[in-house]
Write a protein that holds these residues in place. Structure first.
Motif, PDB file in Angstrom:
ATOM      1  N   ASP A 164       0.830  -1.208   0.000  1.00 19.26           N
ATOM      2  CA  ASP A 164       0.000   0.000   0.000  1.00 19.26           C
ATOM      3  C   ASP A 164       0.865   1.259   0.000  1.00 19.26           C
ATOM      4  OD1 ASP A 164      -3.023   1.020   0.765  1.00 19.26           O
ATOM      5  OD2 ASP A 164      -1.489   2.247   1.734  1.00 19.26           O
ATOM      6  N   HIS A 168       1.250   3.760  -3.187  1.00 21.20           N
ATOM      7  CA  HIS A 168       0.784   5.131  -2.945  1.00 21.20           C
ATOM      8  C   HIS A 168       1.763   6.152  -3.525  1.00 21.20           C
ATOM      9  CE1 HIS A 168      -1.231   8.346  -0.488  1.00 21.20           C
ATOM     10  NE2 HIS A 168      -0.029   8.898  -0.618  1.00 21.20           N
ATOM     11  N   THR A 213      -5.064  10.097  -4.254  1.00 25.07           N
ATOM     12  CA  THR A 213      -4.002   9.098  -4.383  1.00 25.07           C
ATOM     13  C   THR A 213      -4.288   7.880  -3.513  1.00 25.07           C
ATOM     14  OG1 THR A 213      -2.336  10.756  -4.955  1.00 25.07           O
ATOM     15  CG2 THR A 213      -1.522   8.682  -4.053  1.00 25.07           C
ATOM     16  N   VAL A 214      -4.791   8.104  -2.311  1.00 24.11           N
ATOM     17  CA  VAL A 214      -5.181   6.986  -1.446  1.00 24.11           C
ATOM     18  C   VAL A 214      -6.243   6.138  -2.135  1.00 24.11           C
ATOM     19  CG1 VAL A 214      -6.389   6.360   0.683  1.00 24.11           C
ATOM     20  CG2 VAL A 214      -4.562   8.056   0.749  1.00 24.11           C
ATOM     21  N   THR A 217      -4.753   4.128  -4.895  1.00 15.71           N
ATOM     22  CA  THR A 217      -3.916   3.069  -4.329  1.00 15.71           C
ATOM     23  C   THR A 217      -4.772   1.894  -3.877  1.00 15.71           C
ATOM     24  OG1 THR A 217      -2.253   4.665  -3.593  1.00 15.71           O
ATOM     25  CG2 THR A 217      -2.261   2.515  -2.497  1.00 15.71           C
ATOM     26  N   SER A 228      -3.149   3.182   4.950  1.00 15.90           N
ATOM     27  CA  SER A 228      -2.544   4.512   4.922  1.00 15.90           C
ATOM     28  C   SER A 228      -2.839   5.270   6.209  1.00 15.90           C
ATOM     29  CB  SER A 228      -3.094   5.302   3.730  1.00 15.90           C
ATOM     30  OG  SER A 228      -2.721   6.663   3.827  1.00 15.90           O
ATOM     31  N   ARG A 287       1.669   8.274   4.914  1.00 19.80           N
ATOM     32  CA  ARG A 287       1.935   7.929   3.520  1.00 19.80           C
ATOM     33  C   ARG A 287       2.405   9.182   2.814  1.00 19.80           C
ATOM     34  NH1 ARG A 287       2.158   3.321   4.789  1.00 19.80           N
ATOM     35  NH2 ARG A 287       0.750   1.659   4.213  1.00 19.80           N
TER      36      ARG A 287
END
Length: 287
Positions: A164, A168, A213-214, A217, A228, A287
């Motif tokens: 993860d 990310h 972005t999370v 991901t 995250s 993250r």
């Protein structure tokens, strides 16, 4: 006694009087020919070099090789044998500064999480550096996008970071390359005007970039043992519950790639828990 700085020719020098390995790799990514790492030159310099010893290579990396940098058996550009074709060719251009085992693990995760075309985009131009450090203070990784003072995009990871976290940071880079980043970017380079924006605008940009972005991901990875750190910022919901909710909402806990991953994240973003996270430009997550 040496102090870290730069020589008159602009070559970085460490406290020990030698050019840091990270700076040598960055220079090769910046102006070198990636084909140099496919074979060994008749002249190979040692890995530890003073600015004077490296000066000619610094101007033109094709004049010779440096042991462990642009030599054929360099761990920096190694790719696991199980990765073939276009993915292998693209990953050969991405420098990973770590031991061979960790490098192989990182590149395998990248190969599993992105299409060949996406990896080619990520490795285009000056490509990408991935630096692995034993420990990072308050995060497991971060992305340095190309900008003034950062000639080569770089991901910095804590050793052992799970899929993860690795994906990310790679998604940040892909978004910048594809023009999807929330940051004002031109040809993958951060616009100089970003730093002059009011803090409220920068907060909005950072928040949007991290949350999107999370989500992407999550679309690209299966359920990870470590979610995250941005999931800690969601009011009224535990971080793990929020993460598992998003895994189901975005992709049904399937690992997607390419446009399928991007579309799944975009289409379902409004229903995610991460979209409600409260972030700011001066408060980083894990993250």
């Amino acid at each position: 006694m040496f102090r870290r700085g730069r020589t008159p020719k602009g070559i970085p020098v460490g406290k020990d009087g030698y050019v840091p390995r990270r700076d040598i790799v960055r220079r090769f990514q910046e102006i070198g020919d990636f084909r140099d790492s496919e074979s060994d030159d008749s002249v190979i310099l040692p890995g530890k070099l003073t600015p004077e010893q490296i000066a000619e290579w610094w101007e033109n990396p094709s004049v010779c090789d440096i042991e462990g940098i642009d030599t054929k058996e360099s761990d920096i550009y190694s790719v696991p044998l199980s990765i073939r074709g276009k993915k292998r060719k693209a990953l050969k251009r991405i420098a990973v500064l770590s031991d061979r085992k960790e490098s192989d693990r990182i590149k395998k995760i990248l190969a599993d999480s992105f299409t060949a075309e996406e990896l080619e985009e990520m490795a285009e131009g000056r490509s990408l550096m991935v630096t692995v450090q034993p420990h990072l203070r308050d995060c497991t990784g971060f992305y340095l996008r190309r900008q003034d003072g950062v000639p080569v995009p770089e991901i910095v990871l804590e050793e052992g970071t799970t899929a993860d976290g690795i994906v990310h940071e790679a998604v940040h880079h892909l978004r910048a390359r594809e023009g999807r980043s929330a940051f004002p970017t031109r040809n993958g380079v951060l616009d100089q005007g970003y730093r002059r924006l009011p803090k409220s605008e920068r907060d909005t940009i950072v928040g949007r970039e991290e949350k999107e972005t999370v989500a992407e991901t999550v679309a690209r990875t299966r359920i990870d043992p470590v979610e995250s750190g941005y999931y800690d910022r969601i009011p009224g919901q535990s971080s793990r519950a929020a993460y598992l909710h998003d895994q189901e909402v975005i992709s049904g806990s399937k690992a997607l790639k390419g446009r399928a991953a991007v579309k799944a994240a975009e289409r379902n973003y409004g229903r995610t828990s991460i979209s409600r996270a409260i972030l700011s430009a001066n408060r980083k997550g894990k993250r």
